[in-house]
Design an enzyme around this catalytic site. Sequence first.
Site, short mmCIF file in Angstrom:
data_model
loop_
_atom_site.label_atom_id
_atom_site.label_comp_id
_atom_site.label_asym_id
_atom_site.label_seq_id
_atom_site.Cartn_x
_atom_site.Cartn_y
_atom_site.Cartn_z
N LEU A 3 0.83 -1.21 0.00
CA LEU A 3 0.00 0.00 0.00
C LEU A 3 0.85 1.25 0.00
O LEU A 3 0.46 2.29 -0.52
CB LEU A 3 -0.89 0.02 1.24
CG LEU A 3 -2.06 -0.94 1.28
CD1 LEU A 3 -2.68 -0.94 2.66
CD2 LEU A 3 -3.09 -0.56 0.23
N GLY A 4 2.03 1.17 0.59
CA GLY A 4 2.87 2.35 0.65
C GLY A 4 4.06 2.10 1.55
O GLY A 4 4.12 1.08 2.25
N GLY A 42 6.53 4.05 4.40
CA GLY A 42 6.65 5.23 5.24
C GLY A 42 7.95 5.21 6.01
O GLY A 42 8.85 4.42 5.72
N GLY A 43 8.03 6.08 7.00
CA GLY A 43 9.25 6.22 7.77
C GLY A 43 9.59 4.98 8.58
O GLY A 43 10.75 4.74 8.92
N GLY A 69 8.42 1.67 7.80
CA GLY A 69 8.52 0.46 7.00
C GLY A 69 7.41 0.40 5.98
O GLY A 69 6.74 1.39 5.69
N VAL A 90 3.82 -0.94 4.22
CA VAL A 90 2.45 -1.26 4.63
C VAL A 90 1.80 -2.10 3.54
O VAL A 90 1.83 -1.73 2.36
CB VAL A 90 1.63 0.03 4.86
CG1 VAL A 90 0.23 -0.31 5.33
CG2 VAL A 90 2.32 0.93 5.88
N LYS A 118 1.48 -3.21 8.87
CA LYS A 118 2.69 -2.37 8.79
C LYS A 118 3.86 -3.20 9.27
O LYS A 118 3.85 -3.69 10.40
CB LYS A 118 2.48 -1.12 9.65
CG LYS A 118 3.66 -0.20 9.65
CD LYS A 118 3.35 1.10 10.35
CE LYS A 118 2.88 2.13 9.37
NZ LYS A 118 2.97 3.50 9.89
N ASP A 147 2.67 12.86 15.26
CA ASP A 147 2.97 12.81 13.82
C ASP A 147 1.71 13.08 13.00
O ASP A 147 1.38 12.34 12.07
CB ASP A 147 3.60 11.47 13.46
CG ASP A 147 4.43 11.54 12.17
OD1 ASP A 147 4.60 12.66 11.63
OD2 ASP A 147 4.89 10.50 11.70
N1 LIG Z 1 -4.76 1.35 7.49
C1 LIG Z 1 -4.41 1.64 6.24
N2 LIG Z 1 -5.26 1.41 5.23
C2 LIG Z 1 -4.91 1.72 3.96
N3 LIG Z 1 -3.75 2.26 3.61
C3 LIG Z 1 -2.85 2.51 4.56
C4 LIG Z 1 -3.13 2.22 5.93
N4 LIG Z 1 -2.06 2.59 6.67
C5 LIG Z 1 -1.16 3.09 5.79
N5 LIG Z 1 -1.61 3.05 4.52
C6 LIG Z 1 -0.92 3.49 3.31
O1 LIG Z 1 0.46 3.19 3.44
C7 LIG Z 1 1.24 4.36 3.24
C8 LIG Z 1 2.44 4.30 4.13
O2 LIG Z 1 2.05 4.48 5.47
P1 LIG Z 1 3.09 4.81 6.62
O3 LIG Z 1 2.30 5.15 7.84
O4 LIG Z 1 4.06 3.72 6.69
O5 LIG Z 1 3.86 6.08 6.08
P2 LIG Z 1 3.56 7.61 6.22
O6 LIG Z 1 2.23 7.82 6.85
O7 LIG Z 1 3.77 8.22 4.88
O8 LIG Z 1 4.70 8.11 7.17
P3 LIG Z 1 4.88 7.84 8.74
O9 LIG Z 1 5.82 6.69 8.81
O10 LIG Z 1 5.46 9.08 9.29
O11 LIG Z 1 3.55 7.50 9.28
C9 LIG Z 1 0.32 5.52 3.57
O12 LIG Z 1 0.66 6.65 2.84
C10 LIG Z 1 -1.04 4.99 3.16
O13 LIG Z 1 -1.30 5.31 1.83
MG LIG Z 2 1.60 6.82 8.51
#
Ligand SMILES: Nc1ncnc2c1ncn2[C@@H]1O[C@H](COP(=O)(O)OP(=O)(O)OP(=O)(O)O)[C@@H](O)[C@H]1O
Ligand SMILES: [Mg+2]
Length: 676
Positions: A362-363, A365-366, A368, A370, A385, A484
Amino acid sequence: MISNLRPNSIVMTMLLLNLLFDVLNLPLVFAAGIDQFVYSGFAGANITIDGVATVHPNGLLDLTNAHARLKGHAFYPAPLRFRESPNGTVKAFAVSFVFAIHPNYRSSQGMAFFIAKSMDFSSALPFQYFGVFNSENQGNSSNHIFAVELDTVINMELRDMDANHVGIDINGAISNQSHAAGFYDDKTGFFNNLNLTSGEGLQLWIDYGGESARINVTMSPVGMARPATPLLSAIYDLSFSTVLTEEAYLGFGSAAGMDGSGHYILGWSFGMDRPAPAIDISKLPKLPRVGPKPRSKVPEIVSPVATAAFVLAVGITAFLLVRRHRRYAEVQEDWEVEFGPHRFSYKDLYYATQGFKSDNLLGVGGFGKVYKGVLPKSKLEIAVKRVSHDSRQGMKEFVAEVVSIGRLQHSNLVQLLGYCRRKGQLFLVYEYMPNGSLDKYLYHQDNTRLPTLNWTQRFRIIRGVASGLLYLHEEWEKVVIHRDVKASNVLLDGEMNARLGDFGLSRLYDHGIDPQSTHVVGTIGYLAPELACTGKVTPFVDVFAFGIFILEVVCGQRPIEQDIREEKPMLVDRVLEHWHNESFIEIVDSKLAGDYDVNEVYLALKVGLLCSHPFMDARPTMRQVIQYLESARASPELTPIHNTFEMLAVMQREGFDPYIMSYHSSIAASIVSAGR
Ligand SMILES: Nc1ncnc2c1ncn2[C@@H]1O[C@H](COP(=O)(O)OP(=O)(O)OP(=O)(O)O)[C@@H](O)[C@H]1O
Ligand SMILES: [Mg+2]
Ligand SMILES: *[C@@H]1O[C@H](CO)[C@@H](O)[C@H](O)[C@H]1NC(C)=O
Ligand SMILES: *[C@@H]1O[C@H](CO)[C@@H](O)[C@H](O)[C@H]1NC(C)=O
Ligand SMILES: *[C@@H]1O[C@H](CO)[C@@H](O)[C@H](O)[C@H]1NC(C)=O
Ligand SMILES: *[C@@H]1O[C@H](CO)[C@@H](O)[C@H](O)[C@H]1NC(C)=O
Ligand SMILES: *[C@@H]1O[C@H](CO)[C@@H](O)[C@H](O)[C@H]1NC(C)=O
Ligand SMILES: *[C@@H]1O[C@H](CO)[C@@H](O)[C@H](O)[C@H]1NC(C)=O
Ligand SMILES: *[C@@H]1O[C@H](CO)[C@@H](O)[C@H](O)[C@H]1NC(C)=O
Ligand SMILES: *[C@@H]1O[C@H](CO)[C@@H](O)[C@H](O)[C@H]1NC(C)=O
Ligand SMILES: CC(=O)N[C@H]1CO[C@H](CO)[C@@H](O)[C@@H]1O
């Protein structure tokens, strides 16, 4: 055991029964549309069940069957006629049932009796709201549900009074009236508490007066005579067009908690326009015993052939187990037993995400990656995550915190469902948010064809995030500081409601789980200035980030431009300039094409600037923010100090280090490059 009489049953049966009841001297008059039924145990009974609900051979109806995070329902198989015409008055009716809730499961969510327009509860949440509602339809008048909840957890959002209460619910899980479980003693009039999760049988009566619109709910330990004084007595006209439909279904629902559940119905009766027939207590099925299981005797092995087969089977099983063990190896330590219920098995997560396939990513982030997944048993959609960690230090505290965070429930938060540990890896399991994160809509990255959000949607998102933050700060048992808040941590559910994610996660850094990262907790552009000076973390840190977030949503621009070579002032500074020369319309997102309510935009920008005030003391609390946004209270004027350059001057005069304080200007770029 069961006498199950339906309307339009053959006249002969009616006559016979009339005769029978006459003999028993019960005043029963049969007229068209009058129904009653009684189940004293459910063995062989004609009831409709779904989900994980089951009937044990001894006749015990078990709604959740020791499962975790799954829901179950049981219904009387046919709808009953509650009104003679669509707008007719709802007839008087009476319900009685005997139930028990097993005490072994601390997060057991309780159960509910309901009268509903249909048997379709597929959209109800499997871990909350008694398997009857979900966070979106909760309270919606098109639900047409009357329910009596037996609630065993405290949920602030639902204004629950305690973790052991009975409530009258109309179309949602926020009760119209509720009371601690118990009964009023007939002789003394004193209130006696009853424990819903004692594992003992309890009897409940629900009586509705028809014309009087009075709902009485009475309870007692099973076997005791019905107390004269009801526990709850409310006036609510179920004839309102929003409540009961002409024909409706009767049933029970339950959602299992995080750590399994046992919600049992032993007997049930119903009468339309008459008292509920008595349940024969002596015929009720036995409840499973509470406490540890007695040791079963080892069966004697009959023949040498069987012995050989047994040894072979053990050998093969052991081999398969070892192989499986390698593939799905997890790290589990003694102290985790306590958190067991919140632990997912690696195997389930592996299957759910199809082996962490990149298609399911899905993406990133900082912390790891998701992944999206679907849990094999419950078919619940989840987001997993995956965080890498080297350090075992602080793991226990962190897991304890994860579990405690998992108890936070609010319609503007992404629910954390649990965790799993593997060598060097930690997995956090969240509810899946089908519409992804807000930043994707604001900036249209990844060539996605996402729609532009209009002003109505944006303003609703801002207010949603505000109420999620208020819950974290003030409405839960502990103060939770998010640390955050930013657009990528605001996720959108299927109905485009804003849900704040990743709360409490910043603690990962504190526990040394992200060693390669050097950055301060939080994200550049959203960091309150006092963090850099004093490192002091207060809820105002979140208020600051929320202010920046508002500006971002209104202007459709990032807080800091990503290309750091181009020295563009920070978003908050640009908004301020426009604010001071009264040209704020120019900074509103051009993608809105001028289609917005100017007063709301003005209010949002003003609240955004107030929240992102460099002086902590000048920022409002989240409660005030919500009042401003609801326009219930006029927002105060911005103080003239809210100008970066003046502020810097003041701060220098007060002896702050000008380098650190320059967070608000382009020097912040140097911190950006040192970050992730
Ligand atoms: N519960 C969820 N349902 C759907 N998509 C999600 C969910 N959680 C995260 N994502 C997707 O995964 C991506 C990465 O999330 P992640 O929280 O790891 O990184 P971030 O929010 O960009 O940074 P941070 O690590 O500071 O939170 C998000 O941008 C979002 O699009
Ligand atoms: Mg996030
Ligand atoms: C159970 O009840 C329903 C509704 O009254 C009826 O349609 C069905 O035939 C019954 N099933 C059995 C096995 O009696
Ligand atoms: C019943 O209510 C509906 C909608 O409220 C209305 O249109 C209809 O005329 C009513 N019927 C009677 C018989 O009152
Ligand atoms: C209530 O539910 C209906 C049907 O599911 C939906 O169309 C409507 O938008 C919902 N109303 C609210 C206020 O959520
Ligand atoms: C309960 O319902 C009555 C009647 O509709 C209403 O007046 C009252 O405000 C409700 N109470 C709560 C707490 O919702
Ligand atoms: C109810 O009983 C269970 C099992 O005996 C016990 O664990 C729990 O603490 C009791 N709850 C209350 C509110 O007394
Ligand atoms: C509810 O309880 C009150 C007080 O005991 C009683 O007067 C009333 O008749 C009851 N109403 C119904 C519908 O049972
Ligand atoms: C905003 O978009 C939503 C969903 O697309 C739509 O229902 C609503 O009518 C729109 N509002 C305005 C003011 O255009
Ligand atoms: C207001 O300030 C902005 C930013 O400095 C500038 O671009 C704009 O032209 C100014 N507008 C007026 C009316 O002075
Ligand atoms: C704007 C948008 O993408 N809306 C989608 C949100 O999620 C629901 C359910 O998955 C979809 O039906 C919407 O189209």
